[in-house]
Design an enzyme around this catalytic site. Sequence first.
Site, PDB file in Angstrom:
ATOM      1  N   HIS A  36      14.296 -40.781 -91.963  1.00 41.80           N
ATOM      2  CA  HIS A  36      15.338 -40.998 -92.963  1.00 41.80           C
ATOM      3  C   HIS A  36      14.937 -40.285 -94.248  1.00 41.80           C
ATOM      4  O   HIS A  36      13.799 -39.830 -94.402  1.00 41.80           O
ATOM      5  CB  HIS A  36      15.535 -42.502 -93.221  1.00 41.80           C
TER       6      HIS A  36
HETATM    7  C1  T46 Z   1       9.923 -45.311 -95.691  1.00 42.56           C
HETATM    8  C2  T46 Z   1       8.871 -45.263 -94.657  1.00 42.56           C
HETATM    9  C3  T46 Z   1       7.624 -44.547 -95.114  1.00 42.56           C
HETATM   10  C4  T46 Z   1      12.699 -54.592 -95.602  1.00 42.56           C
HETATM   11  O1  T46 Z   1      13.392 -55.609 -95.413  1.00 42.56           O
HETATM   12  N1  T46 Z   1      12.078 -54.414 -96.801  1.00 42.56           N
HETATM   13  C5  T46 Z   1      11.305 -53.321 -97.058  1.00 42.56           C
HETATM   14  O2  T46 Z   1      10.761 -53.197 -98.176  1.00 42.56           O
HETATM   15  C6  T46 Z   1      11.142 -52.338 -96.018  1.00 42.56           C
HETATM   16  C7  T46 Z   1      10.292 -51.094 -96.277  1.00 42.56           C
HETATM   17  C8  T46 Z   1      11.757 -52.538 -94.820  1.00 42.56           C
HETATM   18  N2  T46 Z   1      12.526 -53.655 -94.609  1.00 42.56           N
HETATM   19  C9  T46 Z   1      13.128 -53.872 -93.294  1.00 42.56           C
HETATM   20  C10 T46 Z   1      14.179 -52.861 -92.869  1.00 42.56           C
HETATM   21  C11 T46 Z   1      14.036 -52.843 -91.370  1.00 42.56           C
HETATM   22  O3  T46 Z   1      14.816 -53.896 -90.822  1.00 42.56           O
HETATM   23  O4  T46 Z   1      12.092 -53.786 -92.330  1.00 42.56           O
HETATM   24  C12 T46 Z   1      12.549 -53.187 -91.137  1.00 42.56           C
HETATM   25  C13 T46 Z   1      11.730 -51.960 -90.781  1.00 42.56           C
HETATM   26  O5  T46 Z   1      11.994 -50.910 -91.740  1.00 42.56           O
HETATM   27  P1  T46 Z   1      12.218 -49.394 -91.306  1.00 42.56           P
HETATM   28  O6  T46 Z   1      12.784 -49.323 -89.954  1.00 42.56           O
HETATM   29  O7  T46 Z   1      12.992 -48.716 -92.407  1.00 42.56           O
HETATM   30  O8  T46 Z   1      10.701 -48.865 -91.288  1.00 42.56           O
HETATM   31  P2  T46 Z   1      10.185 -47.361 -91.238  1.00 42.56           P
HETATM   32  O9  T46 Z   1       8.752 -47.426 -90.908  1.00 42.56           O
HETATM   33  O10 T46 Z   1      11.057 -46.523 -90.387  1.00 42.56           O
HETATM   34  O11 T46 Z   1      10.339 -46.820 -92.758  1.00 42.56           O
HETATM   35  C14 T46 Z   1       9.573 -47.412 -93.793  1.00 42.56           C
HETATM   36  C15 T46 Z   1      10.437 -47.655 -95.019  1.00 42.56           C
HETATM   37  O12 T46 Z   1      11.575 -48.456 -94.668  1.00 42.56           O
HETATM   38  C16 T46 Z   1      10.933 -46.389 -95.628  1.00 42.56           C
HETATM   39  O13 T46 Z   1      11.489 -46.632 -96.913  1.00 42.56           O
HETATM   40  O14 T46 Z   1      10.060 -44.393 -96.485  1.00 42.56           O
HETATM   41  O15 T46 Z   1       8.506 -46.545 -94.134  1.00 42.56           O
END
Ligand code: T46
Length: 135
Positions: free
Chosen positions: A49
């Site tokens: 993303h």
């Molecule tokens: C990024 C990369 C490096 C939350 O509720 N609060 C938070 O602060 C974060 C970071 C995530 N979430 C929730 C959203 C999703 O339901 O946790 C779940 C997993 O997040 P996501 O699928 O976005 O995780 P990554 O590893 O794909 O991405 C993360 C960060 O979301 C993103 O901002 O830059 O790590």
Amino acid sequence: MNPTIINFKSLGDERGHLIAVEGGSSIPFEIQRVYYIYDTAPGVDRGFHAHKKLNQVAIALSGSCDMILDDGVEPVTVRLDRPNEGVLIRPRVWHYMKNFSKNCVLLVFADAHYDESDYIRNYDAFTGWIAKQQQ
Ligand code: T46
């Protein structure tokens, strides 16, 4: 693209190492949120993303992973494998992480609270959004 790597000064002595991270100085923004990624299952890649406004700094506190940063022109891979080195993830940069080692703990500092509406999670939408911003 040219990644910004941040080297943190280690205040080590014979007892071991200590790194102090301060918003607005060693981290180039005021820190509003901290999260960490760990126990990533083997072969799993994460991210895929871009953020519209969010600035972040990611550090592999233990273990290693690769951070791919893509400004829509020239992707670059940054190896994160030391706790005294971080990479700046600027807004409008598509990014994902791969090659997580088993013990990887990826710490991330962010300059805003979590906001799903700041994410662009589709690559075509990302390149379209970048093109629109440049008009
Ligand atoms: C990024 C990369 C490096 C939350 O509720 N609060 C938070 O602060 C974060 C970071 C995530 N979430 C929730 C959203 C999703 O339901 O946790 C779940 C997993 O997040 P996501 O699928 O976005 O995780 P990554 O590893 O794909 O991405 C993360 C960060 O979301 C993103 O901002 O830059 O790590």
